[in-house]
Design a protein around this motif. Structure first.
Motif, PDB file in Angstrom:
ATOM      1  N   SER A  63       0.824  -1.210   0.000  1.00  9.10           N
ATOM      2  CA  SER A  63       0.000   0.000   0.000  1.00  9.10           C
ATOM      3  C   SER A  63       0.862   1.266   0.000  1.00  9.10           C
ATOM      4  N   LEU A  64       1.908   1.268   0.819  1.00 11.54           N
ATOM      5  CA  LEU A  64       2.837   2.418   0.839  1.00 11.54           C
ATOM      6  C   LEU A  64       3.488   2.611  -0.529  1.00 11.54           C
ATOM      7  N   TRP A  65       3.879   1.504  -1.154  1.00 11.74           N
ATOM      8  CA  TRP A  65       4.513   1.582  -2.474  1.00 11.74           C
ATOM      9  C   TRP A  65       3.520   2.108  -3.511  1.00 11.74           C
ATOM     10  N   GLU A  66       2.275   1.633  -3.448  1.00 14.79           N
ATOM     11  CA  GLU A  66       1.254   2.107  -4.383  1.00 14.79           C
ATOM     12  C   GLU A  66       1.045   3.613  -4.247  1.00 14.79           C
ATOM     13  N   GLU A  67       1.024   4.097  -3.014  1.00 15.67           N
ATOM     14  CA  GLU A  67       0.883   5.542  -2.791  1.00 15.67           C
ATOM     15  C   GLU A  67       2.063   6.291  -3.403  1.00 15.67           C
ATOM     16  N   LYS A  68       3.256   5.750  -3.232  1.00 19.79           N
ATOM     17  CA  LYS A  68       4.456   6.421  -3.732  1.00 19.79           C
ATOM     18  C   LYS A  68       4.468   6.512  -5.258  1.00 19.79           C
ATOM     19  N   ILE A  69       4.061   5.422  -5.929  1.00 20.27           N
ATOM     20  CA  ILE A  69       4.110   5.425  -7.397  1.00 20.27           C
ATOM     21  C   ILE A  69       2.806   5.915  -8.028  1.00 20.27           C
ATOM     22  N   GLY A  70       1.767   6.129  -7.192  1.00 26.61           N
ATOM     23  CA  GLY A  70       0.499   6.633  -7.717  1.00 26.61           C
ATOM     24  C   GLY A  70      -0.229   5.647  -8.601  1.00 26.61           C
ATOM     25  N   LYS A  71      -0.094   4.357  -8.284  1.00 24.69           N
ATOM     26  CA  LYS A  71      -0.682   3.324  -9.128  1.00 24.69           C
ATOM     27  C   LYS A  71      -1.097   2.140  -8.256  1.00 24.69           C
ATOM     28  N   THR A  72      -2.222   1.492  -8.587  1.00 27.73           N
ATOM     29  CA  THR A  72      -2.659   0.296  -7.883  1.00 27.73           C
ATOM     30  C   THR A  72      -2.069  -0.927  -8.571  1.00 27.73           C
ATOM     31  N   LEU A  73      -1.387  -1.767  -7.800  1.00 26.37           N
ATOM     32  CA  LEU A  73      -0.770  -2.972  -8.342  1.00 26.37           C
ATOM     33  C   LEU A  73      -1.750  -4.138  -8.343  1.00 26.37           C
ATOM     34  N   GLU A  74      -1.592  -5.034  -9.303  1.00 22.43           N
ATOM     35  CA  GLU A  74      -2.329  -6.294  -9.285  1.00 22.43           C
ATOM     36  C   GLU A  74      -1.699  -7.163  -8.197  1.00 22.43           C
ATOM     37  N   LYS A  75      -2.513  -7.658  -7.287  1.00 28.30           N
ATOM     38  CA  LYS A  75      -2.008  -8.464  -6.178  1.00 28.30           C
ATOM     39  C   LYS A  75      -2.348  -9.929  -6.415  1.00 28.30           C
ATOM     40  N   ILE A  76      -1.323 -10.766  -6.413  1.00 24.58           N
ATOM     41  CA  ILE A  76      -1.498 -12.208  -6.584  1.00 24.58           C
ATOM     42  C   ILE A  76      -1.178 -12.854  -5.247  1.00 24.58           C
ATOM     43  N   TYR A  77      -2.213 -13.408  -4.602  1.00 23.01           N
ATOM     44  CA  TYR A  77      -2.032 -14.032  -3.295  1.00 23.01           C
ATOM     45  C   TYR A  77      -1.780 -15.523  -3.474  1.00 23.01           C
ATOM     46  N   VAL A  78      -0.736 -16.032  -2.833  1.00 21.94           N
ATOM     47  CA  VAL A  78      -0.422 -17.459  -2.841  1.00 21.94           C
ATOM     48  C   VAL A  78      -0.790 -17.991  -1.458  1.00 21.94           C
ATOM     49  N   PRO A  79      -1.805 -18.880  -1.375  1.00 22.08           N
ATOM     50  CA  PRO A  79      -2.243 -19.383  -0.076  1.00 22.08           C
ATOM     51  C   PRO A  79      -1.110 -20.084   0.684  1.00 22.08           C
ATOM     52  N   GLU A  80      -1.185 -20.024   2.008  1.00 22.33           N
ATOM     53  CA  GLU A  80      -0.151 -20.610   2.858  1.00 22.33           C
ATOM     54  C   GLU A  80       0.086 -22.083   2.522  1.00 22.33           C
ATOM     55  N   GLU A  81      -0.985 -22.828   2.265  1.00 26.85           N
ATOM     56  CA  GLU A  81      -0.846 -24.248   1.946  1.00 26.85           C
ATOM     57  C   GLU A  81       0.003 -24.446   0.699  1.00 26.85           C
ATOM     58  N   GLN A  82      -0.173 -23.581  -0.307  1.00 28.59           N
ATOM     59  CA  GLN A  82       0.603 -23.686  -1.545  1.00 28.59           C
ATOM     60  C   GLN A  82       2.066 -23.320  -1.289  1.00 28.59           C
ATOM     61  N   VAL A  83       2.286 -22.325  -0.460  1.00 29.05           N
ATOM     62  CA  VAL A  83       3.652 -21.938  -0.111  1.00 29.05           C
ATOM     63  C   VAL A  83       4.379 -23.125   0.532  1.00 29.05           C
ATOM     64  N   LEU A  84       3.701 -23.791   1.475  1.00 28.98           N
ATOM     65  CA  LEU A  84       4.306 -24.943   2.152  1.00 28.98           C
ATOM     66  C   LEU A  84       4.570 -26.088   1.167  1.00 28.98           C
ATOM     67  N   LYS A  85       3.642 -26.338   0.245  1.00 29.62           N
ATOM     68  CA  LYS A  85       3.857 -27.374  -0.778  1.00 29.62           C
ATOM     69  C   LYS A  85       5.068 -27.022  -1.652  1.00 29.62           C
ATOM     70  N   ASN A  86       5.178 -25.744  -2.009  1.00 26.36           N
ATOM     71  CA  ASN A  86       6.317 -25.317  -2.841  1.00 26.36           C
ATOM     72  C   ASN A  86       7.636 -25.522  -2.104  1.00 26.36           C
ATOM     73  N   ILE A  87       7.643 -25.252  -0.802  1.00 27.74           N
ATOM     74  CA  ILE A  87       8.855 -25.432  -0.001  1.00 27.74           C
ATOM     75  C   ILE A  87       9.220 -26.917   0.058  1.00 27.74           C
ATOM     76  N   GLU A  88       8.218 -27.774   0.224  1.00 28.53           N
ATOM     77  CA  GLU A  88       8.453 -29.210   0.308  1.00 28.53           C
ATOM     78  C   GLU A  88       8.786 -29.817  -1.054  1.00 28.53           C
ATOM     79  N   GLY A  89       8.562 -29.064  -2.116  1.00 33.29           N
ATOM     80  CA  GLY A  89       8.872 -29.536  -3.466  1.00 33.29           C
ATOM     81  C   GLY A  89       7.799 -30.408  -4.063  1.00 33.29           C
ATOM     82  N   LYS A  90       6.565 -30.267  -3.589  1.00 37.54           N
ATOM     83  CA  LYS A  90       5.451 -31.092  -4.115  1.00 37.54           C
ATOM     84  C   LYS A  90       4.692 -30.365  -5.179  1.00 37.54           C
TER      85      LYS A  90
END
Length: 90
Positions: A63-90
């Motif tokens: 949000s601070l960065w968006e204010e600084k650049i005057g633009k709304t960014l597209e936000k891609i949320y990666v769920p916690e479960e997917q993050v853990l799977k990626n760490i485990e290499g599954k």
């Protein structure tokens, strides 16, 4: 990844982006560490370095960065479960 600059169009946020973190500069950590060596109050103690003004969630940083650049960014949320799977290499 290899990003050389903050994003200008979209950003990937791990989890819901609401967990808070403390941000410190490496130079500050070094300064506080050196000062603590000569401080008798820190003898045989654990020293926690936590600047009260630098506690942000990733969503707040975006949000601070968006204010600084005057633009709304597209936000891609990666769920916690997917993050853990990626760490485990599954």
């Amino acid at each position: 990844m290899g990003a050389t600059a903050p994003p200008r169009d979209k950003v990937v946020i791990l989890g819901d982006g609401n967990s808070k973190a403390v941000y410190n500069k490496e130079d500050d950590i070094g300064t506080y560490t050196i000062k603590s060596v000569d401080d008798p109050r820190t003898l045989n103690k654990i020293l926690y370095i936590r600047a009260p003004g630098n506690i942000y969630s990733f969503n707040e940083l975006v949000s601070l960065w968006e204010e600084k650049i005057g633009k709304t960014l597209e936000k891609i949320y990666v769920p916690e479960e997917q993050v853990l799977k990626n760490i485990e290499g599954k």
